[in-house]
Each structure stands twice: as C-alpha cells, then as structure tokens.
Write an enzyme that holds these catalytic residues in place. Structure first.
Site, PDB file in Angstrom:
ATOM      1  N   HIS A 192       0.986  -1.134  -0.234  1.00 52.92           N
ATOM      2  CA  HIS A 192       0.025  -0.046  -0.099  1.00 52.92           C
ATOM      3  C   HIS A 192       0.844   1.380   0.048  1.00 52.92           C
ATOM      4  CE1 HIS A 192      -2.996   2.720   2.355  1.00 52.92           C
ATOM      5  NE2 HIS A 192      -3.581   2.707   1.144  1.00 52.92           N
ATOM      6  N   ARG A 193       0.857   1.996  -1.271  1.00 46.78           N
ATOM      7  CA  ARG A 193       1.619   3.043  -1.156  1.00 46.78           C
ATOM      8  C   ARG A 193       3.058   2.767  -1.248  1.00 46.78           C
ATOM      9  NH1 ARG A 193      -2.146   7.215   2.643  1.00 46.78           N
ATOM     10  NH2 ARG A 193      -4.120   6.246   2.092  1.00 46.78           N
TER      11      ARG A 193
ATOM     12  N   GLU B  78       0.408  -0.788  -4.706  1.00 47.78           N
ATOM     13  CA  GLU B  78      -0.655   0.337  -4.972  1.00 47.78           C
ATOM     14  C   GLU B  78      -0.057   1.577  -4.777  1.00 47.78           C
ATOM     15  OE1 GLU B  78      -3.813   3.040  -3.483  1.00 47.78           O
ATOM     16  OE2 GLU B  78      -1.907   2.441  -2.674  1.00 47.78           O
TER      17      GLU B  78
ATOM     18  N   ASP C 169      -1.135   6.213  -5.718  1.00 49.42           N
ATOM     19  CA  ASP C 169      -2.129   7.216  -5.714  1.00 49.42           C
ATOM     20  C   ASP C 169      -1.567   8.306  -6.808  1.00 49.42           C
ATOM     21  OD1 ASP C 169      -4.163   6.305  -3.464  1.00 49.42           O
ATOM     22  OD2 ASP C 169      -2.287   6.638  -2.459  1.00 49.42           O
TER      23      ASP C 169
ATOM     24  N   HIS D  59      -1.104  10.971  -2.101  1.00 44.95           N
ATOM     25  CA  HIS D  59      -2.502  10.387  -1.837  1.00 44.95           C
ATOM     26  C   HIS D  59      -3.491  11.655  -1.590  1.00 44.95           C
ATOM     27  CE1 HIS D  59      -5.690   9.400   0.920  1.00 44.95           C
ATOM     28  NE2 HIS D  59      -5.810   8.122   0.316  1.00 44.95           N
TER      29      HIS D  59
ATOM     30  N   GLU E 198      -3.990   4.157  -8.511  1.00 45.51           N
ATOM     31  CA  GLU E 198      -5.251   4.586  -8.020  1.00 45.51           C
ATOM     32  C   GLU E 198      -5.307   6.220  -8.534  1.00 45.51           C
ATOM     33  OE1 GLU E 198      -7.749   6.140  -4.030  1.00 45.51           O
ATOM     34  OE2 GLU E 198      -6.373   4.248  -3.797  1.00 45.51           O
TER      35      GLU E 198
ATOM     36  N   LYS F 240      -6.852   9.908  -8.708  1.00 46.21           N
ATOM     37  CA  LYS F 240      -7.442  10.824  -7.752  1.00 46.21           C
ATOM     38  C   LYS F 240      -8.246  11.920  -8.563  1.00 46.21           C
ATOM     39  CE  LYS F 240      -6.273   8.845  -3.831  1.00 46.21           C
ATOM     40  NZ  LYS F 240      -7.164   8.409  -2.610  1.00 46.21           N
TER      41      LYS F 240
ATOM     42  N   ASP G  15      -0.071  -2.300   4.313  1.00 41.92           N
ATOM     43  CA  ASP G  15       0.915  -1.216   4.780  1.00 41.92           C
ATOM     44  C   ASP G  15       2.281  -1.954   5.122  1.00 41.92           C
ATOM     45  OD1 ASP G  15      -0.435   0.982   4.497  1.00 41.92           O
ATOM     46  OD2 ASP G  15      -1.219   1.042   6.633  1.00 41.92           O
TER      47      ASP G  15
END
Length: 258
Positions: free
Chosen positions: A22-23, A48, A50, A63, A122, A124, A242
């Site tokens: 995650h990130r 993943e 953003d 993010h 992802e 935004k 995470d």
C-alpha cells in the site's frame, strides 16, 4: 452483460494470494515515495499508488489533495507547479532519517522500478467532467508511451473517471474501489474488471455476491493477522497492506502449515 476479464487478471496476478504493498510500503517508509516502492520490492512486486495532476499538468504520486500532511509545504496539488512540488521534503513527516525525500512523478515510479513490477494505479479526481477527461487522457497517454499496459491496472473510487479511462483505452484493466457503504447502482456502468473494497465490508455474503458476478476481490488496507486469515479463508484474490514484509512472512507460514 458485462463480463470481467478474468483471464487477463489471472495472467497479471498469477496463482495464490497476491501481496500488494500500500503506497509502496507505508509502514516502513514515507508513503508514495520512490524509496517506499524500492523497500516494498524487497517483499513483493505488486504495488498500490495514488496519482493526480499537479498545477502544470504532470501526474505526481501523492495521496492527499494537498501537500500539507506529507511534506513541509502547503497548498493544493492541483494548484502547485511541478517545480515547487519537487522542491518539497516528503520524508521528514515519517522519520527524520528520510529528510530530503521527494514526491515523485508517476513516470519516475513506473520507470525506476524493475520491469517485473506491477502497479495498481489509483487515480484521484476532482469530481468534475473537465478534470476527469484531462486526467484520463494524461494517464492513458503515459501508460502507452511507456508500453506498460500488461503490468498495470487503473483503480478509482470515481466510477465516472473509470468510464473516462475506458473511453480512452477499453483494453486497460479497471478496478472499482468501494467504501464501507456502497451502492452497486452507482458503479455498474463503469464495467470494472475487479473490486477493491474496504476490508471491513468483506463478508461471506459479499464474496458470494462478487463471485456470482465473476469479480476478483482485492480488499484494502489490511494489516492484522486475524484479518489476513479471515479474508484468505473467504477467497479474496489478494490483499493491499501497509506491511508487505509481514504479510509475506504470514503467507510463508501458511504455506508451510504453521
């Protein structure tokens, strides 16, 4: 009737439960920075991240709508020029040892990681038609220029943005992100290939419903062993976490029967 592209997804993910950082690895390094992805790559090749458009039109990896939380600067990403964004310290908020780490561009992350890295991008959006179109065009153009269509999928909470991506390139795999409260009527038309729900939403009933529609499920953001065990038992395809380091160890334990 919409049929998710499971064959393409199976080729992308391979067998077993997919470990998705995650990130990058938000638990070990400042999120959405190059070092976060490089550290995550020690434990998995799936990430993943953003992305959104900054004030001068480039796609940057961050993010929040503003730089306030994760940098020493202030302001909305959509209003700041890339030169100013690149001048910010995006590491100190996590730990002083990361002082001087920068916000990367999306192109930088996609090109600096090894060629077998696979990305959940992802996107935004600002929630308006003009911005969605601009964002979709910029993203698809970058993906095509790098020839990485076979190792990414595009995800968003914004079903209208996913539709714009579909119009730009219907061959790109798309994932619909879901909050705890969700309404299928709101996103059916975007025709996603997989579903990324808040892990608290995932139950036996939820999974049965998604299987009926032939969707793979990748819940976010899952950091506890008991949740990993529960979700794997329910049949999710992968988990966004995470701590891909700890999740890798857990998967190894399970494979050995511990």
């Amino acid at each position: 009737m919409h049929i998710p592209r499971k064959k393409e997804l199976q080729q992308l993910f391979g067998p077993g439960t997919t470990n998705i950082g995650h990130r990058g690895t938000r638990g070990l390094a400042p999120e959405n920075t190059l070092i976060s992805f490089q550290k995550a790559y020690e434990f998995t090749k799936f990430f993943e991240l953003d992305t959104m458009i900054c004030g001068t039109g480039e796609l940057v990896v961050i993010h929040d709508d503003s730089v306030n939380r994760t940098t020493n600067g202030q302001g909305l990403v959509s209003e700041l020029p890339l030169s100013q964004i690149l001048s910010l310290d995006a590491g100190s908020f996590f730990n002083k040892e990361f002082t001087g780490i920068k916000i990367p561009t999306l192109k930088e992350v996609l090109t600096e990681l090894p060629k077998d890295a696979i990305f959940d991008i992802e996107v935004k959006s600002q929630g308006n038609e003009k911005h969605r179109s601009k964002l979709a065009k910029a993203l698809v153009s970058l993906v095509h220029s790098l020839s990485i269509q076979n190792r990414i999928f595009i995800s968003s909470f914004d079903e209208y943005l996913l539709e714009k991506v579909k119009l730009e390139d219907p061959d790109l795999l798309r994932g619909q992100l879901l909050d705890v409260s969700w309404d299928e009527k709101e996103w059916k038309f975007s025709e996603p290939d997989l579903i990324l729900p808040n892990h608290e939403s995932v139950s036996k009933t939820f999974m049965n419903h998604m299987r009926d529609k032939d969707y793979m499920v990748l819940p976010y953001t899952v950091n506890k062993r008991e949740d990993w065990k529960r979700l794997i038992s329910l049949g999710v395809k992968g988990i966004i976490t995470d701590r891909p380091d700890q999740f890798r160890e857990y998967l190894l334990e399970v494979s050995k029967g511990n």
